[in-house]
Design an enzyme around this catalytic site. Structure first.
Site, PDB file in Angstrom:
ATOM      1  N   LYS A  81       0.822  -1.210   0.000  1.00  0.00           N
ATOM      2  CA  LYS A  81       0.000   0.000   0.000  1.00  0.00           C
ATOM      3  C   LYS A  81       0.862   1.268   0.000  1.00  0.00           C
ATOM      4  O   LYS A  81       1.917   1.311   0.636  1.00  0.00           O
ATOM      5  CB  LYS A  81      -0.906  -0.043   1.232  1.00  0.00           C
ATOM      6  CG  LYS A  81      -2.034   0.961   1.277  1.00  0.00           C
ATOM      7  CD  LYS A  81      -2.893   0.647   2.497  1.00  0.00           C
ATOM      8  CE  LYS A  81      -4.069   1.580   2.643  1.00  0.00           C
ATOM      9  NZ  LYS A  81      -4.919   1.186   3.796  1.00  0.00           N
ATOM     10  N   SER A 157      -9.454   0.996   2.539  1.00  0.00           N
ATOM     11  CA  SER A 157      -8.507   1.795   1.794  1.00  0.00           C
ATOM     12  C   SER A 157      -7.409   0.979   1.110  1.00  0.00           C
ATOM     13  O   SER A 157      -6.610   1.524   0.354  1.00  0.00           O
ATOM     14  CB  SER A 157      -7.865   2.835   2.719  1.00  0.00           C
ATOM     15  OG  SER A 157      -7.208   2.199   3.811  1.00  0.00           O
ATOM     16  N   SER A 181     -10.256  -1.716   6.431  1.00  0.00           N
ATOM     17  CA  SER A 181      -9.518  -1.345   5.221  1.00  0.00           C
ATOM     18  C   SER A 181      -8.831  -2.485   4.498  1.00  0.00           C
ATOM     19  O   SER A 181      -8.403  -2.308   3.356  1.00  0.00           O
ATOM     20  CB  SER A 181      -8.491  -0.257   5.542  1.00  0.00           C
ATOM     21  OG  SER A 181      -9.126   0.964   5.815  1.00  0.00           O
TER      22      SER A 181
END
Length: 475
Positions: A81, A157, A181
């Site tokens: 990420k 996310s 997330s």
């Protein structure tokens, strides 16, 4: 065989490299070719590190040829990420202002996966600063597309990692989770993910500047892996867990706890808090419950989870109180409309003063105690990740109704993050062309129970990725 390498599970890939059936170089090249083919259609991988990945693969092959031992993830490609540092790449958080913030060293979870033999291919997309909403769209890299249906969000996310794993661009993804997330994008993309107990994986959250964040961030944010199979998730779990002097929060707890006396009891709550659940999601929970019964689990319907609405309220107040002082500056980084998601939350819940914050932290501990007592009676909880099928991109940032809809749908994720307990998201099937799944929540530091139950579900219901993007034109 070369064309098929990216289709293999992480466990199969690593075993083939250790045996010498395939080279790590061929494995990495297969994934890089898959990225070149698929990423223009889904925009999940943001910054590739192809030359360094090939160099790491060559070193793995050299070690194998020399008879040196290889790790359990030897040669396995993974994505990271945008908020998690990878040495030599900018840690942008999807923000143009951070495009030159090159990491001097790997974040602890990246270093641990490397030590196990895995090879980072590059970064993956996320909502700007993790704050612009649930949909994976960043100011710097744009929108990531759900490979099942471009009209639905991949979630967030950690949406870039979920899409990369679901489409075969990477065997593993490294995201993080403070309220859903990794679990929400796992459900929306048809893969599995682990949100560990707070303190299970070491991390250093000093990414932007030299100071540690406040207590809410310290207690809520956990790194978490995504994979296509539970067995692969287990390999990542074993590599990521442990202590490190850079993280005094990480505790030396065994990876696997004592066996439970008798069949594990699973509490089932399809509609946490009684706020409503889509029929397809309710059906997914029922399907997983049947799979667990078939595997010998003691599955029981219960009335509800502990103190759900109270947990959601206190979560919001505590996090926004920590966040409010920096908001005037932070909102300028989010781009046009990127501040709407947080701004609407701040209109609903004003920051607490010192006395109120002290009271809220006491309530937080009480909520954690209630969850510990609940999970003492029921070592596992089966429930939804998101109480709707995948929604359209950006619905949570359009207006207050959309924000409330998404916050309500992910309520069990928020509450379990607030309680600090582990959870595994696992797919249950495909309905109307979209993937569905559930989460299995466990006692603190009993990720092993969650993984075993998720494996039982997967054994009976199967896996549904990798897949080619559907209805997405080449960019």
């Amino acid at each position: 065989m070369h064309d098929a390498l990216w289709r293999m599970t992480a466990a199969e890939q690593a075993a083939a490299v250790r045996r010498g059936d395939v080279s790590a170089a061929a494995l990495v090249d297969s994934h890089l070719e898959r990225v070149a083919d698929v990423n223009p259609r889904v925009n999940a991988v943001t910054q590739q590190q192809a030359d360094r990945a090939r160099g790491a693969a060559a070193e793995t092959d050299r070690r194998r040829a020399a008879g040196e031992p290889l790790g359990p993830l030897a040669g396995v490609p993974f994505t990271v990420k945008e908020s998690t540092p990878v040495e030599g790449l900018p840690t942008t958080f999807g923000v143009p202002r951070f495009r030159d913030m090159v990491a001097e060293r790997d974040a602890l979870p990246v270093a641990r996966l490397r030590a196990a033999g895995a090879v980072p291919l590059g970064h993956s997309n996320m909502p700007t600063l993790v704050l612009a909403g649930m949909h994976t769209r960043s100011e710097l890299f744009g929108d990531t597309v759900n490979p099942w249906d471009p009209g639905r969000t991949p979630g967030g996310s950690s949406g870039g990692d979920a899409v990369a794993v679901a489409t075969g661009m990477a065997a593993l993804g490294l995201g993080n989770d403070s309220g859903g997330s990794v679990r929400v994008p796992a459900q929306f993309c048809g893969v599995t993910a682990l949100k560990p107990t707070t303190g299970r994986f070491p991390a250093d959250l000093r990414v932007i500047g030299p100071d540690d964040p406040g207590p809410a961030t310290q207690a809520l944010v956990t790194d978490g892996p995504l994979a296509r199979t539970v067995a692969d998730l287990r390999l990542a779990y074993e590599a990521l867990a442990g202590t490190d002097p850079r993280d005094p929060r990480a505790v030396p707890v065994p990876l696997y706890g004592e066996p439970l006396p008798g069949p594990p009891t699973v509490a089932v709550v399809a509609d946490p808090g009684g706020h409503g659940v889509h029929p397809a999601v309710r059906a997914a929970v029922a399907t997983a419950a049947d799979a667990l019964r078939d595997a010998g689990y003691d599955v029981r319907e219960v009335d509800d989870v502990p103190r759900l609405d109270e947990a959601l309220d206190v979560y919001g107040r505590v996090t926004l109180t920590e966040f409010a002082p920096t908001w005037p500056v932070v909102r300028t980084l989010l781009g046009e409309g990127g501040d709407r998601y947080i701004a609407m939350a701040m209109e609903r819940a004003h920051p607490a003063d010192a006395a109120e914050l002290v009271r809220l932290t006491g309530t937080w501990l009480g909520i954690r105690r209630s969850w510990a007592e609940f999970l003492y009676a029921h070592p596992l909880l089966l429930g939804p990740v998101f109480t709707e099928p995948p929604v359209e991109p950006g619905v949570e940032s359009r207006d207050a109704a959309g924000r409330d809809r998404v916050a309500t749908a992910m309520r069990l994720c928020t509450a379990t993050s607030f309680a600090g307990v582990p959870a595994v998201a696992v797919p249950t099937g495909v309905a109307d062309g979209l993937p569905h799944g559930v989460q299995l929540v466990g006692r603190a530091f009993r990720e092993d129970l969650c993984l075993a139950a998720a494996q039982a579900v997967e054994d009976r219901l199967g896996t549904f990725t990798p897949l080619d993007p559907r209805g997405v034109a080449q960019r």
